[in-house]
Motif scaffolding. Structure first.
Motif, PDB file in Angstrom:
ATOM      1  N   UNK A   1       0.817  -1.212   0.000  1.00 40.26           N
ATOM      2  CA  UNK A   1       0.000   0.000   0.000  1.00 40.26           C
ATOM      3  C   UNK A   1       0.856   1.271   0.000  1.00 40.26           C
ATOM      4  N   UNK A   2       0.317   2.317  -0.621  1.00 39.68           N
ATOM      5  CA  UNK A   2       0.916   3.657  -0.597  1.00 39.68           C
ATOM      6  C   UNK A   2      -0.084   4.622   0.037  1.00 39.68           C
ATOM      7  N   UNK A   3       0.370   5.832   0.319  1.00 40.91           N
ATOM      8  CA  UNK A   3      -0.551   6.840   0.853  1.00 40.91           C
ATOM      9  C   UNK A   3      -1.675   7.111  -0.133  1.00 40.91           C
ATOM     10  N   UNK A   4      -1.363   7.086  -1.420  1.00 36.38           N
ATOM     11  CA  UNK A   4      -2.405   7.326  -2.421  1.00 36.38           C
ATOM     12  C   UNK A   4      -3.410   6.186  -2.461  1.00 36.38           C
TER      13      UNK A   4
ATOM     14  N   UNK B   1       6.009   3.326  -1.100  1.00 31.23           N
ATOM     15  CA  UNK B   1       5.231   2.588  -0.118  1.00 31.23           C
ATOM     16  C   UNK B   1       5.048   3.423   1.144  1.00 31.23           C
ATOM     17  N   UNK B   2       3.885   3.319   1.747  1.00 39.13           N
ATOM     18  CA  UNK B   2       3.655   3.937   3.049  1.00 39.13           C
ATOM     19  C   UNK B   2       4.253   3.030   4.129  1.00 39.13           C
ATOM     20  N   UNK B   3       4.201   3.471   5.371  1.00 37.76           N
ATOM     21  CA  UNK B   3       4.669   2.613   6.469  1.00 37.76           C
ATOM     22  C   UNK B   3       3.865   1.313   6.500  1.00 37.76           C
ATOM     23  N   UNK B   4       2.565   1.430   6.242  1.00 37.54           N
ATOM     24  CA  UNK B   4       1.719   0.226   6.173  1.00 37.54           C
ATOM     25  C   UNK B   4       2.166  -0.678   5.034  1.00 37.54           C
TER      26      UNK B   4
ATOM     27  N   UNK C   1       7.007   1.827  -5.854  1.00 39.86           N
ATOM     28  CA  UNK C   1       6.155   1.023  -4.975  1.00 39.86           C
ATOM     29  C   UNK C   1       6.252  -0.458  -5.299  1.00 39.86           C
ATOM     30  N   UNK C   2       6.412  -0.779  -6.586  1.00 43.47           N
ATOM     31  CA  UNK C   2       6.576  -2.178  -6.994  1.00 43.47           C
ATOM     32  C   UNK C   2       8.015  -2.643  -6.787  1.00 43.47           C
TER      33      UNK C   2
ATOM     34  N   UNK D   1      -3.227   6.449  -9.069  1.00 41.02           N
ATOM     35  CA  UNK D   1      -1.764   6.539  -9.104  1.00 41.02           C
ATOM     36  C   UNK D   1      -1.202   6.451 -10.517  1.00 41.02           C
ATOM     37  N   UNK D   2      -1.582   5.405 -11.233  1.00 42.17           N
ATOM     38  CA  UNK D   2      -1.049   5.248 -12.575  1.00 42.17           C
ATOM     39  C   UNK D   2       0.462   5.270 -12.591  1.00 42.17           C
TER      40      UNK D   2
END
Length: 214
Positions: free
Chosen positions: A22-25, A39-42, A69-70, A32-33
């Motif tokens: 997961x990210x903040x977005x 990545x967020x902390x989560x 993120x990936x 996002x695209x």
């Protein structure tokens, strides 16, 4: 068993499709695209748990979208495997063009007519200044086709639309029905290929996030 019309008969391997953490977005429900959101902390915590759930799985290589993120999710998974990690722009998320950064409620409120057209025909209707779903499937499938001849167990780390497009191709599902194969952040989907047939062994699994590894 899935009748894989597009799967070569010599394909004998396991494909693990991973959606990034997961990210903040993601958490803010924003589009996002191609926006390169970390990545967020989560998401980092999800990726670590996901990596742990795969640490004893035999893997020969990992393919990933280069978006951070990936890529970060792939690197965390690879800490347990130390196998070649290949980055491919063909695995990036759909280019959402003018919709990048909008929240889902904003998108729905401002673009209802367009979204109706896109949902009715995502294969040929492109996002404004972006891509069609068929564009995404065409480029993503090139990566999968390149993996088949190697006969190796492979992890592919990518994005929601990218993974959905691959699953539609494997299962011969029309792109208009892509929502049936959408996956959640930090999920794993496992497909086993044997003599030209595909077996969906696990779909959109996140049980490991609750300490229930399968």
């Amino acid at each position: 068993m899935i009748p894989g019309k597009t799967i070569p008969p010599e394909a004998n391997m396991e494909l693990i499709l991973i959606r990034h953490g997961s990210t903040l977005w993601n958490e803010e429900r924003r589009i996002q695209g191609l926006s390169d959101i970390n990545l967020s902390d989560t998401g980092l915590d999800q990726a670590r748990h996901l990596a742990l759930s795969l640490k004893d799985h035999p893997i020969s290589s990992i393919y990933s979208s280069p978006l951070i993120r990936a890529r970060k999710t792939a690197e965390i998974i690879n800490q347990y495997h130390q196998v070649p990690l290949y980055l491919s722009t063909d695995l990036t998320e759909m280019n959402h063009g003018d919709f990048e950064g909008l929240s889902i409620p904003e998108l729905m409120a401002r673009n209802k007519d367009f979204l109706r057209k896109w949902l009715a025909d995502p294969a040929s209707v492109s996002m404004p200044h972006g891509e069609s779903f068929l564009d995404v499937q065409t480029r993503a499938w090139k990566v999968i086709e390149g993996i088949f001849p190697k006969g190796e167990n492979v992890i592919v780390v990518a994005h929601n639309f990218t993974i959905a497009s691959i699953l539609c191709r494997i299962q011969n599902i029309p792109l208009t029905e892509f929502r049936s194969v959408c996956v959640d952040p930090a999920s794993k989907t496992i497909i086993r290929f044997h003599h030209g047939s595909a077996y969906l062994e696990l779909f959109n699994d996140r049980a490991y996030l609750n300490g229930n590894q399968r």
